[in-house]
Design an enzyme around this catalytic site. Structure first.
Site, PDB file in Angstrom:
ATOM      1  N   TYR A 241      -6.897   6.348   7.805  1.00 32.02           N
ATOM      2  CA  TYR A 241      -7.559   4.978   8.024  1.00 32.02           C
ATOM      3  C   TYR A 241      -8.932   4.987   7.417  1.00 32.02           C
ATOM      4  O   TYR A 241      -9.226   3.909   6.711  1.00 32.02           O
ATOM      5  CB  TYR A 241      -7.517   4.851   9.390  1.00 32.02           C
ATOM      6  CG  TYR A 241      -8.264   3.783   9.822  1.00 32.02           C
ATOM      7  CD1 TYR A 241      -8.120   2.530   9.570  1.00 32.02           C
ATOM      8  CD2 TYR A 241      -9.645   3.860  10.780  1.00 32.02           C
ATOM      9  CE1 TYR A 241      -8.921   1.718   9.860  1.00 32.02           C
ATOM     10  CE2 TYR A 241     -10.360   2.780  11.204  1.00 32.02           C
ATOM     11  CZ  TYR A 241     -10.193   1.586  10.731  1.00 32.02           C
ATOM     12  OH  TYR A 241     -10.750   0.458  11.072  1.00 32.02           O
TER      13      TYR A 241
ATOM     14  N   ASP B 178       1.729 -13.543   4.875  1.00 31.28           N
ATOM     15  CA  ASP B 178       1.680 -11.841   4.706  1.00 31.28           C
ATOM     16  C   ASP B 178       0.986 -11.453   3.656  1.00 31.28           C
ATOM     17  O   ASP B 178       1.536 -11.854   2.493  1.00 31.28           O
ATOM     18  CB  ASP B 178       3.018 -11.247   4.936  1.00 31.28           C
ATOM     19  CG  ASP B 178       3.089  -9.877   5.228  1.00 31.28           C
ATOM     20  OD1 ASP B 178       1.970  -9.119   4.768  1.00 31.28           O
ATOM     21  OD2 ASP B 178       3.641  -9.278   6.184  1.00 31.28           O
TER      22      ASP B 178
END
Ligand code: UDP
Length: 323
Positions: free
Chosen positions: A141, A51
């Site tokens: 975004y 991650d």
């Protein structure tokens, strides 16, 4: 080359990995599998589960593999979700991305191809959208990707990190092996094809009162293989650069549904819904810069061929990757 693909288990990453391998590159995929799928990773690639939010995981993976370049696809990419949960977008797309850049510097990797987006522009002053237009995103975004573009520029200037940021318009289509399977599907084409497969009753059209000829939003749909080819060309670039990447053609939501009806031969019912927050009415790319500078040329210039490839994949894998 030895290429380290972050987010290589996702839709665009998986197909880029396939093409890199077909062209003889060595590929390591790094993915946390929250959005991606283990089965979407080509079996010829190595896989590291990890991650980006955990700096030590990405640092270790880069130290151990010492790639020549990184491709960075790992991000959250839903306009609608970003309007509900901006924190997720800034954490995952910006903060976690900085871990990647710092780990690259530490490992001596100085070349990156970054997945950016036309959402960094917001509603444009003119169409098609070329690289000289101002970037004024209207959703978190797009903002998160724009912030990362700016960070890349500083890392280039200060640390000599060579980057190419590719601003995708609407990625669509599939190869024979890999296609689009999001756990929560919000994208237009897969949702329409799910109706054709009988998995959903109807397509919802978000907004029919836009200032477009049929009132629905217009997007520039680009085949995933054409996108992937641009990434491979970007590996050879000597100067950091931003490129817009689309076909230059636009299709409305209603037109997409009509082409899907033709391709699938199914009656696809639609219901009209209110606008989805954060959606600009029209986004069409000018890709002259990448054509001129890198010799990129899209091979799929019509929507029908793009949808046919997606339909082949969805019919072959009606439950996607099955996870
Ligand atoms: N859209 C729609 N119904 C859906 C999914 C999307 O009407 O089920 C519309 C959406 O509002 C946008 C266009 O289709 O105008 C493309 O949306 P998508 O989510 O595929 O890509 P985006 O442009 O948001 O990246």
């Amino acid at each position: 080359m030895k290429i380290f693909v972050v987010g290589g288990a996702g839709y665009i990453g998986s197909i880029c990995v396939e093409l890199l391998l077909d062209e003889g590159h060595e590929v390591i995929v790094f993915d946390n599998l929250t959005e991606g799928h283990r089965r979407a990773v080509d079996e010829r690639a190595s896989f590291i589960g990890g991650d980006l939010a955990r700096r030590e995981e990405i640092s270790r993976a880069l130290q151990e593999t010492k790639p020549e370049a990184v491709m960075h696809f790992a991000a959250n990419a839903l306009v609608g979700e970003s309007m509900q949960n901006p924190s997720k977008y800034f954490r995952n797309n910006v903060a976690a991305g900085i871990n990647l850049l710092d780990a690259m510097l530490e490992a001596g990797v100085r070349r990156i191809v970054f997945s950016s987006t036309c959402a960094t522009f917001g509603p444009p002053e003119r169409l098609p959208i070329d690289e000289t237009l101002p970037q004024r995103p209207i959703n978190p975004y797009g903002e998160s990707k724009l912030i990362f573009e700016k960070i890349l520029r500083w890392y280039d200037e200060i640390h000599g990190l060579r980057f190419v940021a590719l601003r995708y318009f609407n990625a669509a289509g599939a190869t024979e092996k890999f296609g689009e399977d999001h756990r929560t599907e919000t994208h237009l084409i897969p949702n329409v094809l799910k109706v054709a497969l009988g998995q959903k009753p109807q397509v919802e059209i978000y907004g029919t009162d836009y200032e477009t000829p049929d009132g629905t939003c217009i997007r520039d749909y680009i085949h995933i293989l054409d996108l992937s080819r641009a990434h491979i060309l970007a590996l050879g670039v000597e100067q950091s650069a931003f490129y817009n990447l689309g076909t230059g053609g636009g299709a409305s939501v209603r037109e997409v549904v009509d082409v899907c009806r033709t391709v699938t031969g199914k009656n696809i019912p639609v219901v009209e819904q209110p606008r989805r927050p954060g959606d600009p009415p029209r986004l069409i790319a000018a890709s002259e810069k990448i054509k001129r500078e890198l010799g990129w040329k899209p091979q799929f210039e019509n929507l029908r061929a793009i949808i046919e490839s997606a339909w082949r994949w969805h019919r072959k894998f009606p439950n996607g990757y099955g996870d």
